[in-house]
Scaffold this active site. Structure first.
Site, PDB file in Angstrom:
ATOM      1  CG  ASN A 133      25.572  15.146  16.023  1.00 56.32           C
ATOM      2  OD1 ASN A 133      25.838  16.317  16.315  1.00 56.32           O
ATOM      3  ND2 ASN A 133      24.948  14.810  14.911  1.00 56.32           N
ATOM      4  CE  LYS A 176      21.416  15.036  15.761  1.00 55.80           C
ATOM      5  NZ  LYS A 176      20.241  14.397  15.226  1.00 55.80           N
ATOM      6  CD  GLU A 211      20.030  16.391  12.239  1.00 52.38           C
ATOM      7  OE1 GLU A 211      20.949  17.016  12.814  1.00 52.38           O
ATOM      8  OE2 GLU A 211      19.328  15.537  12.824  1.00 52.38           O
ATOM      9  CD  GLU A 251      23.811   9.363  12.404  1.00 52.83           C
ATOM     10  OE1 GLU A 251      23.842   9.226  13.629  1.00 52.83           O
ATOM     11  OE2 GLU A 251      23.733  10.467  11.848  1.00 52.83           O
ATOM     12  N   GLY A 289      16.109  10.897  15.594  1.00 48.43           N
ATOM     13  CA  GLY A 289      15.242  11.773  16.375  1.00 48.43           C
ATOM     14  C   GLY A 289      13.789  11.344  16.398  1.00 48.43           C
ATOM     15  CB  SER A 307      16.122   6.335  17.940  1.00 44.55           C
ATOM     16  OG  SER A 307      15.434   7.410  17.320  1.00 44.55           O
TER      17      SER A 307
END
Ligand code: 13P
Length: 254
Positions: free
Chosen positions: A9, A11, A97, A167, A173, A213
Protein backbone atom coordinates in the site's frame (compact mmCIF):
# COMPACT_ATOMS: atom_id res chain seq x y z
CA UNK A 1 -4.31 -24.31 0.86
CA UNK A 2 -4.34 -20.53 1.01
CA UNK A 3 -1.82 -18.87 -1.30
CA UNK A 4 0.37 -16.34 0.45
CA UNK A 5 -0.46 -12.77 -0.59
CA UNK A 6 1.89 -9.84 0.00
CA UNK A 7 0.45 -6.45 -0.92
CA UNK A 8 2.05 -3.01 -1.02
CA UNK A 9 0.00 0.00 0.00
CA UNK A 10 1.92 3.00 -1.29
CA UNK A 11 -0.61 5.46 0.18
CA UNK A 12 -0.01 9.01 -1.16
CA UNK A 13 3.54 8.36 -2.35
CA UNK A 14 5.17 8.05 -5.80
CA UNK A 15 4.43 9.77 -9.10
CA UNK A 16 3.89 7.60 -12.22
CA UNK A 17 7.57 7.94 -13.13
CA UNK A 18 8.64 6.94 -9.62
CA UNK A 19 6.17 4.02 -9.67
CA UNK A 20 7.50 2.54 -12.91
CA UNK A 21 11.09 3.08 -11.74
CA UNK A 22 10.19 0.97 -8.71
CA UNK A 23 8.95 -1.83 -10.98
CA UNK A 24 12.10 -1.75 -13.11
CA UNK A 25 14.19 -2.41 -10.00
CA UNK A 26 11.65 -4.73 -8.39
CA UNK A 27 10.97 -7.28 -11.17
CA UNK A 28 14.47 -8.81 -11.21
CA UNK A 29 14.31 -9.20 -7.43
CA UNK A 30 11.13 -11.32 -7.55
CA UNK A 31 11.59 -13.05 -10.90
CA UNK A 32 11.85 -16.49 -9.29
CA UNK A 33 8.78 -16.05 -7.14
CA UNK A 34 5.90 -18.33 -8.04
CA UNK A 35 4.44 -19.24 -4.65
CA UNK A 36 3.36 -15.79 -3.52
CA UNK A 37 0.71 -13.48 -4.97
CA UNK A 38 2.19 -9.98 -5.16
CA UNK A 39 -0.05 -6.92 -5.38
CA UNK A 40 1.00 -3.27 -5.68
CA UNK A 41 -1.52 -0.58 -4.74
CA UNK A 42 -0.24 2.80 -5.94
CA UNK A 43 -2.09 6.12 -6.08
CA UNK A 44 -4.81 6.52 -8.72
CA UNK A 45 -2.55 8.48 -11.07
CA UNK A 46 0.05 5.68 -11.17
CA UNK A 47 -2.46 2.90 -11.91
CA UNK A 48 -2.40 3.07 -15.75
CA UNK A 49 1.41 3.13 -15.96
CA UNK A 50 1.79 0.27 -13.50
CA UNK A 51 -0.89 -1.89 -15.15
CA UNK A 52 0.99 -1.46 -18.45
CA UNK A 53 4.38 -2.15 -16.92
CA UNK A 54 3.16 -5.25 -15.06
CA UNK A 55 1.42 -6.84 -18.05
CA UNK A 56 2.53 -10.46 -18.43
CA UNK A 57 4.36 -10.40 -15.10
CA UNK A 58 3.39 -12.08 -11.86
CA UNK A 59 2.56 -8.82 -10.13
CA UNK A 60 -1.03 -7.56 -9.89
CA UNK A 61 -2.13 -3.97 -9.54
CA UNK A 62 -4.74 -2.76 -7.08
CA UNK A 63 -6.40 0.52 -6.22
CA UNK A 64 -6.37 1.96 -2.70
CA UNK A 65 -10.03 2.94 -2.81
CA UNK A 66 -13.08 3.23 -5.05
CA UNK A 67 -16.68 4.39 -5.00
CA UNK A 68 -19.31 1.66 -4.93
CA UNK A 69 -21.35 2.99 -7.85
CA UNK A 70 -20.48 2.39 -11.50
CA UNK A 71 -20.94 6.07 -12.41
CA UNK A 72 -22.64 9.23 -11.23
CA UNK A 73 -22.25 12.83 -10.12
CA UNK A 74 -19.62 12.20 -7.43
CA UNK A 75 -16.83 14.72 -7.96
CA UNK A 76 -13.39 13.34 -7.26
CA UNK A 77 -14.41 9.69 -7.05
CA UNK A 78 -13.32 6.67 -9.10
CA UNK A 79 -15.70 3.84 -9.94
CA UNK A 80 -15.13 0.08 -10.10
CA UNK A 81 -15.84 0.09 -13.85
CA UNK A 82 -13.15 2.74 -14.33
CA UNK A 83 -10.68 0.51 -12.48
CA UNK A 84 -11.49 -2.68 -14.36
CA UNK A 85 -11.48 -0.79 -17.67
CA UNK A 86 -7.77 -0.08 -17.28
CA UNK A 87 -6.87 -3.55 -16.01
CA UNK A 88 -6.86 -3.06 -12.25
CA UNK A 89 -7.65 -6.37 -10.53
CA UNK A 90 -7.56 -5.68 -6.77
CA UNK A 91 -8.89 -2.99 -4.46
CA UNK A 92 -8.28 -2.02 -0.84
CA UNK A 93 -11.49 -1.30 1.04
CA UNK A 94 -11.92 0.50 4.35
CA UNK A 95 -8.29 1.21 5.21
CA UNK A 96 -8.13 2.79 8.67
CA UNK A 97 -6.78 6.03 7.17
CA UNK A 98 -9.88 6.24 5.00
CA UNK A 99 -12.07 5.55 8.03
CA UNK A 100 -10.17 8.10 10.14
CA UNK A 101 -9.72 10.97 7.66
CA UNK A 102 -12.45 10.45 5.05
CA UNK A 103 -15.39 9.31 7.12
CA UNK A 104 -15.59 5.77 5.80
CA UNK A 105 -17.79 3.55 7.93
CA UNK A 106 -18.57 -0.13 8.18
CA UNK A 107 -21.65 0.62 6.07
CA UNK A 108 -19.68 2.14 3.18
CA UNK A 109 -17.21 -0.74 3.47
CA UNK A 110 -20.15 -3.10 2.97
CA UNK A 111 -21.34 -1.18 -0.11
CA UNK A 112 -17.83 -1.17 -1.56
CA UNK A 113 -17.30 -4.86 -0.88
CA UNK A 114 -20.57 -5.76 -2.62
CA UNK A 115 -19.58 -3.58 -5.56
CA UNK A 116 -16.03 -4.98 -5.82
CA UNK A 117 -17.39 -8.54 -5.88
CA UNK A 118 -20.02 -7.60 -8.48
CA UNK A 119 -17.29 -6.11 -10.70
CA UNK A 120 -14.88 -9.04 -10.21
CA UNK A 121 -12.33 -6.93 -8.36
CA UNK A 122 -10.49 -8.87 -5.67
CA UNK A 123 -11.33 -7.04 -2.42
CA UNK A 124 -8.90 -6.58 0.45
CA UNK A 125 -11.09 -5.41 3.33
CA UNK A 126 -9.18 -3.69 6.14
CA UNK A 127 -10.22 -4.01 9.77
CA UNK A 128 -8.48 -3.30 13.06
CA UNK A 129 -8.86 -1.77 16.47
CA UNK A 130 -7.54 1.52 17.89
CA UNK A 131 -5.16 1.48 20.85
CA UNK A 132 -7.81 2.67 23.33
CA UNK A 133 -10.12 -0.13 22.17
CA UNK A 134 -7.38 -2.72 22.74
CA UNK A 135 -6.64 -1.24 26.17
CA UNK A 136 -10.31 -1.55 27.10
CA UNK A 137 -10.39 -5.21 25.96
CA UNK A 138 -12.70 -4.33 23.09
CA UNK A 139 -10.60 -5.81 20.28
CA UNK A 140 -12.82 -8.84 19.68
CA UNK A 141 -15.98 -6.72 19.76
CA UNK A 142 -14.53 -4.22 17.27
CA UNK A 143 -13.31 -6.90 14.87
CA UNK A 144 -16.54 -8.89 15.06
CA UNK A 145 -18.60 -5.79 14.33
CA UNK A 146 -16.38 -4.62 11.46
CA UNK A 147 -16.43 -8.06 9.82
CA UNK A 148 -20.13 -8.69 10.31
CA UNK A 149 -21.24 -5.33 8.90
CA UNK A 150 -18.75 -5.63 6.01
CA UNK A 151 -20.24 -9.00 5.02
CA UNK A 152 -23.89 -8.13 5.67
CA UNK A 153 -26.28 -9.24 2.94
CA UNK A 154 -23.62 -10.89 0.79
CA UNK A 155 -24.28 -14.37 -0.54
CA UNK A 156 -21.50 -16.61 0.87
CA UNK A 157 -21.11 -18.11 -2.62
CA UNK A 158 -19.81 -14.71 -3.79
CA UNK A 159 -17.14 -14.53 -1.09
CA UNK A 160 -14.68 -17.00 -2.59
CA UNK A 161 -12.12 -14.29 -3.40
CA UNK A 162 -12.44 -12.39 -0.12
CA UNK A 163 -9.24 -11.15 1.50
CA UNK A 164 -9.28 -9.42 4.88
CA UNK A 165 -6.37 -7.39 6.24
CA UNK A 166 -6.04 -7.13 10.00
CA UNK A 167 -4.34 -3.80 10.62
CA UNK A 168 -4.30 -2.72 14.27
CA UNK A 169 -4.37 1.07 14.00
CA UNK A 170 -1.74 1.45 16.75
CA UNK A 171 0.73 -0.56 14.65
CA UNK A 172 0.39 1.44 11.42
CA UNK A 173 3.37 3.63 10.65
CA UNK A 174 4.51 3.50 14.27
CA UNK A 175 7.21 0.84 14.10
CA UNK A 176 5.20 -0.94 16.77
CA UNK A 177 4.33 -4.33 15.27
CA UNK A 178 1.76 -6.60 16.86
CA UNK A 179 3.40 -9.54 18.61
CA UNK A 180 2.84 -12.88 16.86
CA UNK A 181 0.48 -13.84 19.72
CA UNK A 182 -1.63 -10.70 19.35
CA UNK A 183 -1.76 -11.01 15.58
CA UNK A 184 -2.63 -14.71 15.58
CA UNK A 185 -5.34 -14.21 18.17
CA UNK A 186 -6.94 -11.41 16.13
CA UNK A 187 -6.75 -13.46 12.94
CA UNK A 188 -8.48 -16.36 14.67
CA UNK A 189 -11.26 -14.05 15.85
CA UNK A 190 -11.73 -12.76 12.29
CA UNK A 191 -11.72 -16.25 10.75
CA UNK A 192 -14.24 -17.49 13.32
CA UNK A 193 -16.51 -14.54 12.52
CA UNK A 194 -16.29 -15.23 8.78
CA UNK A 195 -17.15 -18.88 9.53
CA UNK A 196 -20.19 -17.91 11.57
CA UNK A 197 -21.47 -15.70 8.75
CA UNK A 198 -20.41 -17.51 5.58
CA UNK A 199 -19.63 -21.05 6.70
CA UNK A 200 -16.45 -22.92 7.48
CA UNK A 201 -15.46 -23.57 3.84
CA UNK A 202 -15.41 -19.86 2.98
CA UNK A 203 -13.61 -19.11 6.26
CA UNK A 204 -10.99 -21.74 5.50
CA UNK A 205 -10.29 -20.23 2.07
CA UNK A 206 -10.39 -16.56 3.14
CA UNK A 207 -6.92 -15.10 3.27
CA UNK A 208 -6.27 -12.87 6.26
CA UNK A 209 -3.27 -10.56 5.92
CA UNK A 210 -1.47 -8.79 8.74
CA UNK A 211 -0.61 -5.10 8.33
CA UNK A 212 1.16 -2.67 10.62
CA UNK A 213 4.91 -2.00 10.59
CA UNK A 214 5.75 -5.15 8.62
CA UNK A 215 9.48 -5.09 7.83
CA UNK A 216 11.96 -7.61 6.38
CA UNK A 217 12.99 -8.70 9.87
CA UNK A 218 9.50 -9.53 11.16
CA UNK A 219 7.81 -10.83 7.98
CA UNK A 220 8.83 -14.42 8.52
CA UNK A 221 7.78 -14.60 12.18
CA UNK A 222 4.34 -13.23 11.33
CA UNK A 223 3.68 -15.04 8.07
CA UNK A 224 4.62 -18.46 9.45
CA UNK A 225 1.62 -18.39 11.78
CA UNK A 226 -1.30 -20.67 11.03
CA UNK A 227 -3.92 -17.97 10.46
CA UNK A 228 -1.70 -15.33 8.83
CA UNK A 229 -1.78 -15.64 5.06
CA UNK A 230 0.37 -12.72 4.05
CA UNK A 231 0.96 -9.05 4.71
CA UNK A 232 -0.24 -5.59 3.74
CA UNK A 233 2.85 -3.39 3.83
CA UNK A 234 3.01 0.40 3.95
CA UNK A 235 6.32 2.18 4.50
CA UNK A 236 8.58 -0.81 3.86
CA UNK A 237 6.94 -1.43 0.47
CA UNK A 238 8.16 1.85 -1.01
CA UNK A 239 11.66 0.51 -1.55
CA UNK A 240 12.12 -2.40 -4.01
CA UNK A 241 14.88 -4.03 -1.95
CA UNK A 242 12.99 -4.00 1.34
CA UNK A 243 9.67 -5.06 -0.22
CA UNK A 244 11.27 -7.94 -2.13
CA UNK A 245 13.06 -8.99 1.06
CA UNK A 246 9.73 -9.08 2.89
CA UNK A 247 8.38 -11.33 0.13
CA UNK A 248 11.43 -13.58 0.25
CA UNK A 249 11.33 -13.88 4.05
CA UNK A 250 7.57 -14.46 4.17
CA UNK A 251 7.76 -17.02 1.37
CA UNK A 252 10.26 -19.12 3.30
CA UNK A 253 7.40 -20.04 5.57
CA UNK A 254 4.97 -21.04 2.83
P1 13P B 1 3.05 0.54 7.69
O1 13P B 1 3.59 -0.74 7.12
O2 13P B 1 3.79 1.75 7.20
O3 13P B 1 2.91 0.48 9.17
O4 13P B 1 1.55 0.72 7.10
C1 13P B 1 0.67 -0.34 7.18
C2 13P B 1 -0.50 -0.04 6.35
O5 13P B 1 -1.25 0.88 6.63
C3 13P B 1 -0.73 -0.86 5.15
O6 13P B 1 -1.99 -0.66 4.64
Amino acid sequence: MRKLLIAANWKMYKTPVESTAFLTSFFPLVKNNTSTEIVLCPSMTSLPALVDAARGKTVSIGAQNMHWLAEGAYTGETSPTMLTAIGVTHVLIGHSERRQYFNETDTTVNLKLKSALAHSLLPIVCVGEHLNEREQNLTADVLNLQVSVALEGINPAALGSLVIAYEPVWAIGTGRTATPEIAEEAHKIIRAKVASIAGSDIAASTRILYGGSVKPDNAQTLCCLEDIDGALVGGASLDPASFSQIIANATQTA
